[in-house]
Design a protein around this motif. Structure first.
Motif, short mmCIF file in Angstrom:
data_model
loop_
_atom_site.label_atom_id
_atom_site.label_comp_id
_atom_site.label_asym_id
_atom_site.label_seq_id
_atom_site.Cartn_x
_atom_site.Cartn_y
_atom_site.Cartn_z
N CYS A 6 42.14 31.42 42.57
CA CYS A 6 42.65 31.80 41.26
C CYS A 6 43.43 30.63 40.68
O CYS A 6 44.22 30.00 41.40
CB CYS A 6 43.54 33.04 41.39
SG CYS A 6 44.45 33.44 39.89
N CYS A 31 41.36 33.84 47.38
CA CYS A 31 41.05 35.25 47.09
C CYS A 31 39.81 35.72 47.87
O CYS A 31 39.77 36.83 48.36
CB CYS A 31 40.84 35.43 45.58
SG CYS A 31 42.36 35.04 44.67
N CYS A 42 42.17 41.51 41.01
CA CYS A 42 41.98 40.90 42.34
C CYS A 42 42.93 41.54 43.35
O CYS A 42 44.11 41.70 43.10
CB CYS A 42 42.18 39.39 42.26
SG CYS A 42 42.14 38.60 43.88
N CYS A 74 45.39 38.48 44.55
CA CYS A 74 46.38 37.80 43.71
C CYS A 74 46.78 38.61 42.49
O CYS A 74 47.61 38.16 41.69
CB CYS A 74 45.88 36.43 43.28
SG CYS A 74 44.58 36.50 42.03
N HIS A 78 39.61 33.26 37.88
CA HIS A 78 39.05 32.84 39.18
C HIS A 78 37.95 31.81 39.03
O HIS A 78 37.30 31.75 38.01
CB HIS A 78 38.52 34.07 39.94
CG HIS A 78 39.65 34.94 40.45
ND1 HIS A 78 40.40 35.76 39.60
CD2 HIS A 78 40.16 35.11 41.70
CE1 HIS A 78 41.32 36.39 40.31
NE2 HIS A 78 41.19 36.02 41.61
ZN LIG Z 1 42.25 36.55 43.04
#
Ligand SMILES: [Zn+2]
Ligand SMILES: [Zn+2]
Ligand SMILES: [Zn+2]
Length: 436
Positions: free
Chosen positions: A263, A272, A301, A304, A311
């Motif tokens: 990210c 991620c 996500c 995060c 992303h």
């Molecule tokens: Zn993420």
């Protein structure tokens, strides 16, 4: 000069009434008035008044000998029934031998009282060994003079005895006077020289005993600071672990041979989707990553908490790195610092006392050397002079005196003085070899 004036004090029946000064009597020879005799009656030695009195008496005797200028005879009167060489007699012999110059040893006459030649048990051998072989020995059974005339004046046998002993004594006295007449008069200058050396030695000893006192004081301080040093050292050691090591784990993004979803807002510590299966797409800003495994149900996500548009793919992976950290425990460090400060202080103190002690010891040693030199010079005048023997004789007597002192403080002082002299005696004997 009287050795042990027991008899005299009994006659006088007054305790400690012995001569404390020298008295001079002048008389002419009864049969030959051309001969004039000067008799100097001196205080006795080894009386019951202790070492200090003996010292005073010796001084009196020496002074009298010096002011006489010359002496024909030194007549020593001793109790002839005293067979045992007691510490007190030993002390007297040592004192006499330490104070009679060689020059005058040929003028010594010994009179043994309370005995006849056959009944004398006095150790003439010890006398000769310690002092000198007397020129002549006389025996005088003077016990009858001490009896009450009432006992014998009407008793014929006793009267005969007394008169017989009286005659014998008169004969002895005549022989003594004859012997003295034959002896050559000897200068007492040697006494004066000895007195000078002795005064110097005494002054030096006063100084060195002060040194010994100071040495003992510094030694006490040194010991105290060494103990404190040990204690603060232990304390210092117990606080020495004021740093604590901690291991921490850090995440770190590093290059990889495959691509992962990251990210743009959290790219420094979160991956991620590691090794994402989607085809690589290196730009962000699209919905492309809606399909990535990292996205949760509402397109947020799961790792995060951002949406798909931030992303993208990069050739990276996350590794964990462990690091050890030294953490300082501040309060413990403060304790350590304070103990360390104390330790440094005591260490300095101990070093200072050590060097003070070395200086004092060197000063004292120089005085010991000087005392040895004086003793050596003195022994040229009085070859039997043995200073350490004299000190030991003094100590034996002082110990006896100290034992009977009732007052604790006075006794402690006496014991402290004894300890200082013991130290002196042992220092002198250890530094002199076997000379005197
Ligand atoms: Zn993420
Ligand atoms: Zn993915
Ligand atoms: Zn994010």
């Amino acid at each position: 000069m009287f050795l042990n004036k027991d008899s005299e004090s009994k006659i006088d029946d007054v305790t400690k009434s012995q001569t404390v000064k020298c008295y001079t009597y002048t008389f002419a020879h009864p049969d030959n008035p051309a001969y004039k005799f000067i008799l100097i009656d001196t205080p006795g030695l080894s009386d019951t008044n202790g070492v200090k009195q003996d010292d005073k008496n010796i001084k009196e005797i020496t002074d009298a000998a010096i002011s006489a200028g010359s002496l024909s005879a030194i007549v020593i009167v001793a109790n002839g029934t005293e067979a045992r060489v007691t510490p007190s007699i030993k002390n007297t012999l040592v004192r006499l031998s330490n104070n009679l110059p060689d020059d005058l040893l040929g003028n010594i006459l010994l009179i043994l009282t309370k005995c006849t030649k056959s009944s004398a048990s006095f150790s003439e051998c010890a006398f000769s060994k310690e002092i000198a072989k007397p020129k002549k020995i006389f025996y005088m059974d003077n016990q009858f003079f001490c009896t009450d005339p009432e006992v014998w004046k009407d008793d014929e046998d006793e009267r005969f005895n007394v008169e017989h002993h009286w005659k014998l004594s008169i004969n002895t006295i005549n022989r003594i006077l004859e012997t003295i007449t034959d002896l050559s008069s000897t200068s007492t200058k040697a006494f004066e020289n000895m007195r000078e050396y002795r005064n110097k030695i005494k002054a030096e000893i006063d100084k060195v005993t002060q040194d010994i006192t100071n040495i003992q004081k510094v030694q006490d301080k040194l010991e105290a600071s060494q103990k404190a040093l040990q204690k603060s050292g232990d304390q210092k050691n117990s606080y020495a672990n004021y740093t604590k090591t901690e291991t921490i784990t850090l995440n770190k993004i590093v290059k990889a041979s495959y691509h992962s979803t990251v990210c743009s807002r959290h790219m420094d510590n979160i991956i991620c989707h590691d090794n994402c299966g989607l085809e690589m797409k290196t730009s962000s800003g699209t919905d492309y990553f809606t399909a990535c495994y990292c996205m949760g149900s509402n397109n947020i996500c799961r790792f995060c908490n951002c949406g798909p548009t931030s992303h993208y793919h990069a050739m990276v992976k996350l590794i964990k790195e462990t690091k050890t950290l030294n953490k300082v425990l501040e309060d413990m460090k403060a304790q350590y610092d304070s103990a360390n400060q104390q330790y440094q202080k005591y260490s300095t103190d101990a070093n200072n006392y050590q060097s003070t002690l070395a200086n004092l010891q060197a000063t004292a040693n120089a005085k010991y050397e000087y005392i040895h030199k004086l003793c050596k010079d003195l022994s040229k005048i009085c070859s039997r002079f043995n200073f350490v023997d004299e000190l030991h004789a003094n100590l034996d007597n002082m110990r006896q005196d100290a034992r009977v002192i009732q007052n604790i403080n006075i006794r402690r002082n006496a014991e402290a003085e004894i300890q200082r002299l013991e130290k002196l005696a042992s220092d002198l004997s250890s530094k002199r070899g076997s000379m005197y």
